[in-house]
Design a protein around this motif. Structure first.
Motif, PDB file in Angstrom:
ATOM      1  N   LEU A 335      12.901 -13.579  11.601  1.00 42.34           N
ATOM      2  CA  LEU A 335      14.064 -13.416  11.871  1.00 42.34           C
ATOM      3  C   LEU A 335      14.037 -11.759  11.986  1.00 42.34           C
ATOM      4  O   LEU A 335      13.950 -11.190  10.809  1.00 42.34           O
ATOM      5  N   GLN A 336      15.329 -11.519  12.824  1.00 46.90           N
ATOM      6  CA  GLN A 336      15.399  -9.539  13.141  1.00 46.90           C
ATOM      7  C   GLN A 336      16.799  -9.771  13.273  1.00 46.90           C
ATOM      8  O   GLN A 336      17.675 -11.076  13.852  1.00 46.90           O
ATOM      9  N   MET A 337      17.785  -9.268  12.783  1.00 48.46           N
ATOM     10  CA  MET A 337      19.056  -9.421  12.178  1.00 48.46           C
ATOM     11  C   MET A 337      19.654  -8.139  12.005  1.00 48.46           C
ATOM     12  O   MET A 337      19.508  -7.012  11.690  1.00 48.46           O
ATOM     13  N   LEU A 338      21.514  -7.520  12.682  1.00 42.02           N
ATOM     14  CA  LEU A 338      21.746  -7.203  12.362  1.00 42.02           C
ATOM     15  C   LEU A 338      22.734  -7.388  11.471  1.00 42.02           C
ATOM     16  O   LEU A 338      23.914  -9.042  11.819  1.00 42.02           O
ATOM     17  N   LEU A 339      23.520  -7.095  10.044  1.00 42.16           N
ATOM     18  CA  LEU A 339      23.989  -7.784   9.361  1.00 42.16           C
ATOM     19  C   LEU A 339      25.208  -7.483   9.090  1.00 42.16           C
ATOM     20  O   LEU A 339      25.851  -6.679   9.700  1.00 42.16           O
ATOM     21  N   PRO A 340      25.774  -8.449   8.512  1.00 39.54           N
ATOM     22  CA  PRO A 340      27.619  -8.219   9.130  1.00 39.54           C
ATOM     23  C   PRO A 340      28.007  -6.740   7.502  1.00 39.54           C
ATOM     24  O   PRO A 340      27.760  -6.696   7.038  1.00 39.54           O
ATOM     25  N   LEU A 341      28.693  -6.001   8.849  1.00 40.24           N
ATOM     26  CA  LEU A 341      28.879  -4.359   7.923  1.00 40.24           C
ATOM     27  C   LEU A 341      29.950  -4.695   6.453  1.00 40.24           C
ATOM     28  O   LEU A 341      30.298  -6.092   5.972  1.00 40.24           O
ATOM     29  N   ASN A 342      29.269  -3.975   6.135  1.00 42.18           N
ATOM     30  CA  ASN A 342      30.371  -3.400   4.795  1.00 42.18           C
ATOM     31  C   ASN A 342      30.142  -4.965   3.521  1.00 42.18           C
ATOM     32  O   ASN A 342      30.836  -5.479   3.098  1.00 42.18           O
ATOM     33  N   ASN A 343      29.032  -6.556   4.230  1.00 44.66           N
ATOM     34  CA  ASN A 343      28.963  -7.624   3.245  1.00 44.66           C
ATOM     35  C   ASN A 343      28.086  -8.374   2.910  1.00 44.66           C
ATOM     36  O   ASN A 343      27.857  -9.683   3.120  1.00 44.66           O
ATOM     37  N   GLU A 344      27.056  -7.063   2.562  1.00 42.22           N
ATOM     38  CA  GLU A 344      25.508  -7.271   3.185  1.00 42.22           C
ATOM     39  C   GLU A 344      25.532  -8.333   1.879  1.00 42.22           C
ATOM     40  O   GLU A 344      24.420  -9.018   2.359  1.00 42.22           O
ATOM     41  N   LEU A 345      25.439  -7.582   0.509  1.00 41.39           N
ATOM     42  CA  LEU A 345      25.276  -7.857  -0.102  1.00 41.39           C
ATOM     43  C   LEU A 345      25.878  -9.857  -0.647  1.00 41.39           C
ATOM     44  O   LEU A 345      25.033 -11.096  -1.109  1.00 41.39           O
ATOM     45  N   GLU A 346      26.881  -9.599  -0.170  1.00 42.33           N
ATOM     46  CA  GLU A 346      27.678 -11.289  -0.187  1.00 42.33           C
ATOM     47  C   GLU A 346      26.921 -12.434   0.806  1.00 42.33           C
ATOM     48  O   GLU A 346      26.770 -13.096   0.309  1.00 42.33           O
ATOM     49  N   PHE A 347      26.558 -11.824   1.385  1.00 44.70           N
ATOM     50  CA  PHE A 347      26.109 -12.609   3.090  1.00 44.70           C
ATOM     51  C   PHE A 347      24.710 -12.965   2.123  1.00 44.70           C
ATOM     52  O   PHE A 347      24.129 -13.945   2.074  1.00 44.70           O
ATOM     53  N   ILE A 348      23.671 -12.215   1.668  1.00 45.53           N
ATOM     54  CA  ILE A 348      21.896 -11.969   1.062  1.00 45.53           C
ATOM     55  C   ILE A 348      22.109 -13.441   0.100  1.00 45.53           C
ATOM     56  O   ILE A 348      21.551 -14.630  -0.350  1.00 45.53           O
ATOM     57  N   ASN A 349      23.781 -12.577  -0.786  1.00 44.87           N
ATOM     58  CA  ASN A 349      23.816 -14.310  -2.264  1.00 44.87           C
ATOM     59  C   ASN A 349      24.304 -15.324  -1.810  1.00 44.87           C
ATOM     60  O   ASN A 349      23.049 -16.120  -2.123  1.00 44.87           O
ATOM     61  N   ILE A 350      24.934 -15.590  -0.823  1.00 44.62           N
ATOM     62  CA  ILE A 350      25.324 -17.225  -0.195  1.00 44.62           C
ATOM     63  C   ILE A 350      23.756 -17.855   0.224  1.00 44.62           C
ATOM     64  O   ILE A 350      23.342 -18.784  -0.017  1.00 44.62           O
ATOM     65  N   LEU A 351      23.513 -17.280   1.357  1.00 44.12           N
ATOM     66  CA  LEU A 351      21.357 -17.137   1.840  1.00 44.12           C
ATOM     67  C   LEU A 351      21.244 -17.481   0.518  1.00 44.12           C
ATOM     68  O   LEU A 351      19.897 -19.066   1.597  1.00 44.12           O
ATOM     69  N   ARG A 352      21.006 -16.977   0.207  1.00 45.01           N
ATOM     70  CA  ARG A 352      19.962 -16.688  -0.900  1.00 45.01           C
ATOM     71  C   ARG A 352      19.930 -18.362  -1.834  1.00 45.01           C
ATOM     72  O   ARG A 352      19.305 -18.884  -2.125  1.00 45.01           O
ATOM     73  N   ASN A 353      21.853 -18.297  -2.044  1.00 43.99           N
ATOM     74  CA  ASN A 353      21.372 -19.574  -2.972  1.00 43.99           C
ATOM     75  C   ASN A 353      21.681 -21.014  -2.034  1.00 43.99           C
ATOM     76  O   ASN A 353      20.663 -22.309  -3.068  1.00 43.99           O
ATOM     77  N   LYS A 354      21.785 -20.399  -1.082  1.00 40.10           N
ATOM     78  CA  LYS A 354      20.925 -22.263  -0.342  1.00 40.10           C
ATOM     79  C   LYS A 354      19.825 -22.487  -0.111  1.00 40.10           C
ATOM     80  O   LYS A 354      19.050 -23.010  -0.220  1.00 40.10           O
ATOM     81  N   TRP A 355      19.250 -21.185   0.577  1.00 45.06           N
ATOM     82  CA  TRP A 355      17.683 -21.357   0.308  1.00 45.06           C
ATOM     83  C   TRP A 355      17.172 -20.181  -0.461  1.00 45.06           C
ATOM     84  O   TRP A 355      15.233 -20.860  -0.093  1.00 45.06           O
ATOM     85  N   GLY A 356      17.063 -19.970  -1.770  1.00 43.84           N
ATOM     86  CA  GLY A 356      16.211 -19.436  -2.438  1.00 43.84           C
ATOM     87  C   GLY A 356      15.086 -18.841  -1.618  1.00 43.84           C
ATOM     88  O   GLY A 356      15.361 -18.011  -0.953  1.00 43.84           O
ATOM     89  N   LYS A 357      13.576 -19.295  -2.806  1.00 40.76           N
ATOM     90  CA  LYS A 357      12.430 -18.827  -1.970  1.00 40.76           C
ATOM     91  C   LYS A 357      12.162 -18.454  -0.644  1.00 40.76           C
ATOM     92  O   LYS A 357      10.726 -18.225  -0.080  1.00 40.76           O
ATOM     93  N   LYS A 358      12.955 -19.645  -0.324  1.00 44.34           N
ATOM     94  CA  LYS A 358      12.022 -19.914   0.792  1.00 44.34           C
ATOM     95  C   LYS A 358      12.634 -18.796   1.878  1.00 44.34           C
ATOM     96  O   LYS A 358      11.330 -18.570   3.035  1.00 44.34           O
ATOM     97  N   VAL A 359      13.707 -18.124   1.874  1.00 47.49           N
ATOM     98  CA  VAL A 359      14.222 -16.722   3.035  1.00 47.49           C
ATOM     99  C   VAL A 359      13.840 -15.956   2.100  1.00 47.49           C
ATOM    100  O   VAL A 359      13.882 -15.430   1.218  1.00 47.49           O
TER     101      VAL A 359
END
Ligand SMILES: Cc1cc2nc3c(=O)[nH]c(=O)nc-3n(C[C@H](O)[C@H](O)[C@H](O)COP(=O)(O)OP(=O)(O)OC[C@H]3O[C@@H](n4cnc5c(N)ncnc54)[C@H](O)[C@@H]3O)c2cc1C
Length: 451
Positions: A335-359
């Motif tokens: 995928l290609q995206m622009l991450l939310p400003l100043n909130n990148e880590l929280e964004f990635i952590n939420i997605l990691r919790n849900k999708w794990g190593k699928k992403v």
């Protein structure tokens, strides 16, 4: 061969400086690009093959091809090197593919401004070599710069190596002007200034055939490659953000998470198991980078001058990361995206919790209208359209802006909205809608624009 195609072929044979390719295996090869990175596009595009491919080597031949296609109402799809990922150069409705790589001359260099006028089929690696003579270099490069054309980059690309400083191709100041041939009864070669060029910039060749470009360039610098090893992913983001704001010249800032590093070529991944930050900076920036690394208690390794390395880090960044993942397992997509400003880590952590190593996460530092931002090209295992859509929905809900690489249209892969100026330009320069049909969504609803 249909009578229409026979007529087409006979007319093309009369055109000077035009190579005609009829051989079926070549026509098939030249009707494809790198859309196979997307299983969604692969299913849609595998059967799309042109009737003929032509290669003009001057403007007159380009004009005559347009005149013939107009007369017989035959679709014309442009091709540079065919390295696009969105099926941009694939002819959806057969017809003619016109490959522009023979129009490859450098026309003028302006010493006062550093602007270069170059024909659209020039390969970016060659162009950069020529620019060296003037002490200049291209500001922005896709990771395919060795083979891709400058016209294909402007018409189909977005940014890449250099985006950390110069933003994206459509940002004001990067494209200064262009020349393009129109698709109508009497095709003309028109000159466009920066403002007039905007609708043709990133339009997939749907509203004009770009024959040359006027581009801003940067002072040629010697870029040094540095790899930083980091055991905590959270810290990589902090470090990259700190480096992006430091008072140093930067050409590249990439983060690859450990599981991605593990699937990169052996020469790159080395023995250490860690997340990696890849940086390109000038010699003058090295000490500052080392100081920042010391403060964060991480190790950095200076690889040397990028151009002199047998394997440079430019080979494992931007979409080349996906290329290497796919060379291990064709089920990886991205995928290609622009991450939310100043909130990148929280964004990635939420997605990691849900999708794990699928992403798996691959980030690129970019500049957006002068401000440092993080873009991401996460790689993911293909598990069907439903899951892909769910991941994209999650990213959008969390504030990311997706540039969807699984769609065919300019709008779908770009800003997500119809650009009325692109549609207006198509009405003016391609009133029959013959250029790369099916790729500009706005064309289907052109009546709404009251043009
Ligand atoms: C491994 C990999 C890595 C990549 N990395 C990047 C990256 O970092 N950044 C990035 O932006 N892209 C990237 N890409 C996509 C692509 O390589 C680039 O955008 C490249 O610049 C396209 O150039 P091309 O000559 O191959 O164009 P093509 O793929 O041939 O064409 C691209 C589009 O431009 C149109 N076009 C071509 N020539 C003309 C013309 N003269 N006039 C009008 N329209 C024209 C075509 O019709 C098509 O719609 C990557 C792709 C791959 C496979």
């Amino acid at each position: 061969m249909s009578s229409n195609n026979l007529q087409l072929l006979n007319k093309f044979r009369e055109v000077k400086n035009l190579e005609i390719i009829e051989n079926q295996s070549d026509v098939k090869r030249l009707s494809k690009d790198f859309y196979n990175y997307s299983p969604v596009l692969t299913e849609k595009l595998d059967g799309c093959i042109a009737d003929l491919v032509v290669r003009p080597s001057d403007h007159n031949a380009v004009k005559q091809v347009c005149e013939i296609c107009w007369e017989l109402s035959i679709p014309l799809t442009l091709r540079g090197a065919g390295t696009g990922n969105y099926g941009q150069a694939v002819p959806l409705f057969k017809g003619v593919v016109m490959q522009m790589n023979r129009l490859n001359k450098i026309e003028v260099f302006d010493h006062d401004t550093g602007f270069i006028k170059v024909q659209s089929g020039c390969i970016m690696g060659d162009l950069n070599k020529q620019l060296e003579k003037y002490g200049r270099e291209l500001r922005l490069l896709p990771s395919t710069w060795r083979t891709a054309t400058i016209g294909g980059f402007i018409a189909g690309g977005s940014g890449g190596i250099g985006s950390i400083r110069w933003g994206f191709l459509r940002d004001p100041g990067n494209l200064i002007g262009l020349e393009a041939v129109t698709m109508n009864e009497k095709p003309e070669l028109l000159i466009f200034d920066a403002e007039e060029s905007e609708p043709l910039n990133h339009a997939y060749g749907t509203n004009g055939i770009i024959t040359s470009l006027l581009l801003a360039t940067d002072i040629k610098r010697r870029w040094y490659s540095i790899v930083i090893d980091c055991s905590e992913f959270e810290k990589t983001i902090e470090i990259l953000k700190t480096l992006s704001c430091a008072a140093i010249d930067l050409k590249l800032g990439t983060i690859l998470e450990e599981d991605i590093v593990d699937q990169m070529p052996i020469w790159f991944k080395g023995k250490s198991k860690s997340h990696k930050i890849l940086i390109q900076s000038t010699f003058g920036g090295i000490k500052t980078i080392e100081l920042i690394c010391k403060k964060f208690k991480v190790e950095s390794t200076l690889l040397g001058e990028e151009e002199k390395l047998v394997n440079g880090i430019s080979e494992v960044v931007w979409n080349h990361t996906t290329l290497h993942m796919r060379s291990r397992d064709k089920n990886w997509t991205y995928l290609q995206m622009l991450l939310p400003l100043n909130n990148e880590l929280e964004f990635i952590n939420i997605l990691r919790n849900k999708w794990g190593k699928k992403v798996l996460w691959h980030l690129e530092a970019v500049s957006q209208q002068g401000s440092p931002r993080l873009a991401a090209l996460p790689v993911l295992k293909w598990n069907g359209l439903e899951e892909l859509n769910e991941i994209m929905d999650d990213c959008k809900k969390l504030g990311a802006f997706i540039f969807n690489p699984h769609v065919l249209t300019v709008e779908g892969g770009g800003l997500g909205v119809v650009d009325a100026d692109q549609v207006k330009a198509k009405l003016k320069f391609d009133p029959k809608g013959l250029l790369n049909p099916g790729k500009l969504e706005g064309w289907e609803i052109k009546e709404q624009f009251n043009i």
